[in-house]
Design a protein around this motif. Structure first.
Motif, PDB file in Angstrom:
ATOM      1  N   THR A  57       5.371  -2.408  -2.878  1.00 25.58           N
ATOM      2  CA  THR A  57       4.705  -1.040  -1.884  1.00 25.58           C
ATOM      3  C   THR A  57       5.564   0.107  -1.522  1.00 25.58           C
ATOM      4  O   THR A  57       6.522  -0.350  -2.079  1.00 25.58           O
ATOM      5  CB  THR A  57       3.980  -1.787  -1.096  1.00 25.58           C
ATOM      6  OG1 THR A  57       3.050  -0.777  -0.345  1.00 25.58           O
ATOM      7  CG2 THR A  57       5.016  -2.317   0.216  1.00 25.58           C
ATOM      8  N   THR A  58       5.034   1.111  -1.120  1.00 28.68           N
ATOM      9  CA  THR A  58       5.714   2.125  -0.734  1.00 28.68           C
ATOM     10  C   THR A  58       5.524   2.407   0.599  1.00 28.68           C
ATOM     11  O   THR A  58       4.123   2.400   1.012  1.00 28.68           O
ATOM     12  CB  THR A  58       5.309   3.353  -1.658  1.00 28.68           C
ATOM     13  OG1 THR A  58       5.511   2.958  -3.135  1.00 28.68           O
ATOM     14  CG2 THR A  58       6.078   4.667  -1.249  1.00 28.68           C
ATOM     15  N   TRP A  59       6.415   3.077   1.440  1.00 30.26           N
ATOM     16  CA  TRP A  59       6.230   3.294   2.749  1.00 30.26           C
ATOM     17  C   TRP A  59       6.784   4.837   3.050  1.00 30.26           C
ATOM     18  O   TRP A  59       7.831   5.209   2.156  1.00 30.26           O
ATOM     19  CB  TRP A  59       7.182   2.554   3.582  1.00 30.26           C
ATOM     20  CG  TRP A  59       6.529   1.114   3.950  1.00 30.26           C
ATOM     21  CD1 TRP A  59       6.619   0.052   2.892  1.00 30.26           C
ATOM     22  CD2 TRP A  59       6.105   0.595   5.013  1.00 30.26           C
ATOM     23  NE1 TRP A  59       6.050  -0.846   3.316  1.00 30.26           N
ATOM     24  CE2 TRP A  59       5.435  -0.764   4.689  1.00 30.26           C
ATOM     25  CE3 TRP A  59       5.814   1.142   6.367  1.00 30.26           C
ATOM     26  CZ2 TRP A  59       4.905  -1.540   5.708  1.00 30.26           C
ATOM     27  CZ3 TRP A  59       5.197   0.407   7.247  1.00 30.26           C
ATOM     28  CH2 TRP A  59       4.733  -0.995   6.870  1.00 30.26           C
ATOM     29  N   VAL A  60       6.186   5.714   3.867  1.00 30.90           N
ATOM     30  CA  VAL A  60       6.520   6.959   3.951  1.00 30.90           C
ATOM     31  C   VAL A  60       6.492   7.226   5.566  1.00 30.90           C
ATOM     32  O   VAL A  60       5.414   6.763   6.256  1.00 30.90           O
ATOM     33  CB  VAL A  60       5.403   8.122   3.364  1.00 30.90           C
ATOM     34  CG1 VAL A  60       5.931   9.272   3.885  1.00 30.90           C
ATOM     35  CG2 VAL A  60       5.403   7.846   1.725  1.00 30.90           C
ATOM     36  N   ASP A  61       7.608   7.521   6.228  1.00 34.41           N
ATOM     37  CA  ASP A  61       7.916   7.896   7.471  1.00 34.41           C
ATOM     38  C   ASP A  61       7.497   6.538   8.257  1.00 34.41           C
ATOM     39  O   ASP A  61       6.511   6.835   9.196  1.00 34.41           O
ATOM     40  CB  ASP A  61       7.090   9.104   7.848  1.00 34.41           C
ATOM     41  CG  ASP A  61       7.652   9.716   9.211  1.00 34.41           C
ATOM     42  OD1 ASP A  61       8.790   9.447   9.637  1.00 34.41           O
ATOM     43  OD2 ASP A  61       6.945  10.302   9.753  1.00 34.41           O
ATOM     44  N   GLY A  62       7.532   5.416   7.882  1.00 30.91           N
ATOM     45  CA  GLY A  62       7.126   4.173   8.865  1.00 30.91           C
ATOM     46  C   GLY A  62       5.815   3.621   8.540  1.00 30.91           C
ATOM     47  O   GLY A  62       5.334   2.789   9.201  1.00 30.91           O
ATOM     48  N   HIS A  63       5.186   4.288   7.542  1.00 33.85           N
ATOM     49  CA  HIS A  63       3.695   4.004   7.278  1.00 33.85           C
ATOM     50  C   HIS A  63       3.645   3.554   5.769  1.00 33.85           C
ATOM     51  O   HIS A  63       4.098   3.961   4.869  1.00 33.85           O
ATOM     52  CB  HIS A  63       2.696   4.966   7.441  1.00 33.85           C
ATOM     53  CG  HIS A  63       2.712   5.430   8.958  1.00 33.85           C
ATOM     54  ND1 HIS A  63       1.861   4.824   9.997  1.00 33.85           N
ATOM     55  CD2 HIS A  63       3.235   6.418   9.610  1.00 33.85           C
ATOM     56  CE1 HIS A  63       2.077   5.486  11.140  1.00 33.85           C
ATOM     57  NE2 HIS A  63       2.769   6.517  11.010  1.00 33.85           N
ATOM     58  N   GLN A  64       2.813   2.292   5.576  1.00 33.90           N
ATOM     59  CA  GLN A  64       2.582   1.965   4.329  1.00 33.90           C
ATOM     60  C   GLN A  64       1.777   3.063   3.653  1.00 33.90           C
ATOM     61  O   GLN A  64       0.746   3.482   4.187  1.00 33.90           O
ATOM     62  CB  GLN A  64       1.709   0.624   4.215  1.00 33.90           C
ATOM     63  CG  GLN A  64       1.652   0.053   2.717  1.00 33.90           C
ATOM     64  CD  GLN A  64       1.188  -1.539   2.878  1.00 33.90           C
ATOM     65  OE1 GLN A  64       0.551  -1.741   3.897  1.00 33.90           O
ATOM     66  NE2 GLN A  64       1.482  -2.150   1.779  1.00 33.90           N
ATOM     67  N   HIS A  65       1.942   3.570   2.544  1.00 38.05           N
ATOM     68  CA  HIS A  65       1.268   4.628   1.596  1.00 38.05           C
ATOM     69  C   HIS A  65       1.407   4.548   0.330  1.00 38.05           C
ATOM     70  O   HIS A  65       2.915   5.048   0.045  1.00 38.05           O
ATOM     71  CB  HIS A  65       1.918   6.118   2.710  1.00 38.05           C
ATOM     72  CG  HIS A  65       0.999   7.232   2.091  1.00 38.05           C
ATOM     73  ND1 HIS A  65      -0.477   7.375   2.423  1.00 38.05           N
ATOM     74  CD2 HIS A  65       1.505   8.356   1.276  1.00 38.05           C
ATOM     75  CE1 HIS A  65      -0.569   8.617   2.041  1.00 38.05           C
ATOM     76  NE2 HIS A  65       0.179   9.181   1.157  1.00 38.05           N
ATOM     77  N   GLY A  66       0.606   4.584  -0.429  1.00 40.03           N
ATOM     78  CA  GLY A  66       0.686   4.266  -1.911  1.00 40.03           C
ATOM     79  C   GLY A  66       0.215   3.212  -2.386  1.00 40.03           C
ATOM     80  O   GLY A  66      -0.318   2.189  -1.901  1.00 40.03           O
ATOM     81  N   PRO A  67       0.607   3.112  -3.838  1.00 43.92           N
ATOM     82  CA  PRO A  67       0.033   1.823  -4.529  1.00 43.92           C
ATOM     83  C   PRO A  67       0.551   0.522  -4.037  1.00 43.92           C
ATOM     84  O   PRO A  67       1.730   0.529  -3.647  1.00 43.92           O
ATOM     85  CB  PRO A  67       0.541   2.071  -5.846  1.00 43.92           C
ATOM     86  CG  PRO A  67       1.491   3.171  -5.713  1.00 43.92           C
ATOM     87  CD  PRO A  67       1.336   4.057  -4.579  1.00 43.92           C
ATOM     88  N   VAL A  68      -0.090  -0.579  -4.063  1.00 43.94           N
ATOM     89  CA  VAL A  68       0.550  -2.080  -3.818  1.00 43.94           C
ATOM     90  C   VAL A  68       0.136  -2.881  -4.889  1.00 43.94           C
ATOM     91  O   VAL A  68      -1.072  -2.696  -5.365  1.00 43.94           O
ATOM     92  CB  VAL A  68      -0.248  -2.585  -2.468  1.00 43.94           C
ATOM     93  CG1 VAL A  68       0.299  -3.913  -2.188  1.00 43.94           C
ATOM     94  CG2 VAL A  68       0.086  -1.549  -1.135  1.00 43.94           C
ATOM     95  N   THR A  69       0.916  -3.425  -5.374  1.00 46.47           N
ATOM     96  CA  THR A  69       0.698  -4.602  -6.390  1.00 46.47           C
ATOM     97  C   THR A  69       1.404  -5.908  -5.737  1.00 46.47           C
ATOM     98  O   THR A  69       2.470  -5.861  -5.408  1.00 46.47           O
ATOM     99  CB  THR A  69       1.553  -4.187  -7.880  1.00 46.47           C
ATOM    100  OG1 THR A  69       1.048  -2.915  -8.161  1.00 46.47           O
ATOM    101  CG2 THR A  69       1.105  -5.261  -8.823  1.00 46.47           C
ATOM    102  N   ARG A  70       0.524  -6.851  -5.907  1.00 45.48           N
ATOM    103  CA  ARG A  70       0.891  -8.346  -5.291  1.00 45.48           C
ATOM    104  C   ARG A  70       0.886  -9.103  -6.748  1.00 45.48           C
ATOM    105  O   ARG A  70       0.069  -8.904  -7.597  1.00 45.48           O
ATOM    106  CB  ARG A  70      -0.181  -8.920  -4.222  1.00 45.48           C
ATOM    107  CG  ARG A  70       0.081  -8.049  -3.076  1.00 45.48           C
ATOM    108  CD  ARG A  70      -0.714  -8.867  -2.053  1.00 45.48           C
ATOM    109  NE  ARG A  70      -0.517  -8.182  -0.853  1.00 45.48           N
ATOM    110  CZ  ARG A  70      -1.117  -8.405   0.269  1.00 45.48           C
ATOM    111  NH1 ARG A  70      -1.919  -9.275   0.380  1.00 45.48           N
ATOM    112  NH2 ARG A  70      -0.593  -7.719   1.572  1.00 45.48           N
TER     113      ARG A  70
END
Length: 164
Positions: free
Chosen positions: A59-72
């Motif tokens: 996953t991707t985080w931006v400035d302390g927030h999860q933001h962007g694509p997620v693959t499990r």
């Protein structure tokens, strides 16, 4: 930094904000998580792992927030789910897969709530449930099928049938 209420026990200096890469491990010593901190907040790619070291999530985080694509992923490396997160809320299309690789569920999220068409499938590939949501609430006709493809139910949303 304020004064301590105990003059004989001064406060320690403020710790600097975390910066750089990190790795967290499972009790068995295998990596559990790796990512980056910028100014004390998670930022950039984050990877989580199953015990033993197999990739569990990207996953991707931006400035302390999860933001962007997620693959499990399943422990064998097959994709388990794909979706998007926008500043911590589920947003956009999502897909979940059975361990055999067949599509298990797909739909769309708007501001963290299910929205628009929704469909689930049995592991054999037959449709299981089909309906729609409007900002998190089920709407319209819902159809449920048996694993052999015969219709189980067709009508308004009934939680006991749809969630089974």
């Amino acid at each position: 930094m304020g004064a301590s209420i105990f003059p004989f026990c001064p406060r320690p200096p403020e710790a600097p904000a975390a910066v750089g890469t990190f790795t967290r491990t499972h009790p068995d010593g295998s990596r559990a998580e790796e990512g980056t901190y910028v100014a004390g907040k998670r930022h950039g790619a984050l990877r989580k792992y199953y015990p033993g070291g197999w990739l569990k999530e990207e996953t991707t985080w931006v400035d302390g927030h999860q933001h962007g694509p997620v693959t499990r992923y399943y422990p064998d490396g097959a994709v388990k789910a794909e979706y998007q997160v926008c500043w911590g809320a589920l947003q956009g299309p999502f897909a979940r897969f059975h361990p055999n690789g067949r599509l298990a569920e797909e739909g769309e999220w708007i501001d963290g709530r299910a929205h628009r068409a929704y469909c689930r499938w049995w592991p054999n590939g037959q449709r299981r449930v089909q309906g729609a949501f409007h900002h998190g609430r089920p709407v319209g006709r819902w159809t449920c099928w048996h694993p052999d493809g015969t219709v189980l139910y067709d009508g308004p949303f009934v939680p006991a049938l749809v969630e089974a």
